[in-house]
Design an enzyme around this catalytic site. Structure first.
Site, PDB file in Angstrom:
ATOM      1  CE  LYS A   1      -3.288   3.007   0.491  1.00 60.37           C
ATOM      2  NZ  LYS A   1      -4.259   3.266   1.532  1.00 60.37           N
TER       3      LYS A   1
ATOM      4  CE  LYS B   1      -1.338   8.102   8.075  1.00 64.61           C
ATOM      5  NZ  LYS B   1      -2.592   7.350   8.139  1.00 64.61           N
TER       6      LYS B   1
END
Lengths: 291, 291
Positions: free
Chosen positions: A165, A233
């Site tokens: 991911k 992030k």
């Protein structure tokens, strides 16, 4: 199946609703209390997970997963033999391996299954799950994957879902920055933006990322679909993971710097596509629309 | 039409052959003498261009275009009212504007029409032309575009073709580096490369660039399709053009550094996809194949 769903954010609430719709027995919990039609609302992660076959998490970050699992009233205290914990957040691969070890010590299993797809895909039940788990475990969870997604790609064992991911989001960020730099250069040289985008769409640089962002860019609409601060992030997660395994990612490091400046300049709550405006500002491009 | 074709490199020889095939009256010239079936071979650029309606160039770089046009025995000396000079090289947009001015002073017109597409597309006559010219001029040249390409995208006036081409190649370079960094990170974290590529192909990061390169990467085959040193040359053109119009391209600057090191380390004649091996080397990834 009996599923506890922890985390009813933009993605989680839609995923949990699809589980309810598919007829599963769902209990839910959210940090700030939220209800979901057709689901029982639990008071704490532990109380929500009690008696569930599967505990599915979709929370903010690595710290939130740790808190939900091992904090006060955490899931860990009610785990029993045969339960499965699934994490659809986007978090650190190495922390995932650590969490899995503790969960397995209680006889439960641990699966990382982050998703790709927008909130629309979450609503339509057409997410892509990127899964780190055995084939056998995936088969067991298939009815739940079917309720929420259209595709399950097994990329390896525990932690590999999150690793893949991160590698995917890295590409989203870099493809977009390539588009933004190409567009800024071409525009400053005198090419009309819509001509360049037309050209992109006839070519090998066409991607879903740019197809999706281009109309918003042309309309100067940076309403957040994926807020810049969340991509930042994720970029930090990628660079942390890279550091842990000693991989040097020079291009991503440069992109991180752009995001740092963008957030400092107040773009954090805009879509990450707004990094374009920073390049334009540096280049002194006349911007027709408003930030 | 009577066409002089100057520059019979990998692309040029295939493009000129398609003009012959379409029945045009073609004369050719190459820096190192080369023949082309069905075409008259000229001794110099000037002699080759003499009497042609259209002079089409496909040469190495900005200096080569300048030499062919304005050097000894250059095309400029034989230009007459109504002739059209077309440049399908990849060169500097600002030099193009300068060349066009000199050509127009002789009553001829100047068109920049760089191409996207591989040598296969050049052979099949399916190139995409990125054109800086008036609609009227494009209409006049349409039979020639039809013989060599499948699509003509008009991006603006003189120089805009090259500007847009640079913006496109910028994206090719950055998309590939995104793939290379993502793959290196995921691989070092334990994901199998073919799993990641499968995932990419289900997702919004899918692009023609990665679809094309992935099988070669999996086979560790870095035979040059687009040699690294030529992409480096294009990156220099992009950064030069950016400097001229004061655009800052931080990601591209970082990619340039990677290409500099790659060429120093002897990857210059490999495909630009070999920049992956540099990242892998920095990361200490065990590479199964050979360079």
């Amino acid at each position: 199946m009996r599923v506890a769903f922890l985390g009813l954010g933009i993605m989680g609430q839609r995923m949990a609703a699809n589980l309810v719709k598919a007829g599963h027995e769902v209990s839910v919990w959210n940090r700030t209390p939220k209800a979901l039609e057709g689901a029982r609302v639990g008071a704490t992660p532990a109380e929500t997970a009690q008696g569930a076959e599967v505990v599915w998490m979709c929370v903010t970050d690595t710290a939130a997963v740790e808190q939900v699992l091992f904090g006060p009233n955490g899931v860990n205290s009610v785990l029993t033999e045969g339960m499965v914990v699934v994490d659809s957040s986007t978090i650190s691969p190495s922390s995932t391996v650590r969490f899995a070890k503790k969960v397995r010590a209680r006889g439960a299993d641990y699966v990382d299954a982050p998703v790709t797809g927008s909130k629309t895909a979450a609503g339509d039940g057409t997410l892509v799950f990127i899964v780190g788990a055995s084939e056998e475990r995936i088969a067991q969870l298939q009815p739940l994957f079917d309720a929420m997604g259209k595709t399950v790609v097994r990329v390896g064992d525990t932690g590999m879902g999150h690793a893949a991911k991160l590698a995917m989001n890295l590409q989203v960020a870099l493809i977009y920055e390539g588009f933004a730099e190409g567009l800024t250069l071409a525009t400053k040289l005198g090419v009309e933006p819509d001509r360049l985008i037309e050209l992109i769409q006839t070519s090998i640089v066409r991607s879903g990322v740019v197809d999706y962002k281009a109309p918003f860019v042309l309309a100067r609409d940076f309403t957040p679909h994926f807020p810049l601060r969340l991509m930042r992030k994720d970029i930090h997660l990628m660079l942390d993971a890279a550091k842990e395994v000693r991989v040097k990612l020079p291009v991503l490091e440069t992109v991180e710097e752009i995001y740092e400046v963008a957030e400092e300049e107040g773009f954090g709550d805009l879509d990450f596509a707004a990094t374009l405006e920073l390049l334009e500002k540096w280049a002194g491009v006349e911007v027709k629309g408003a930030k």
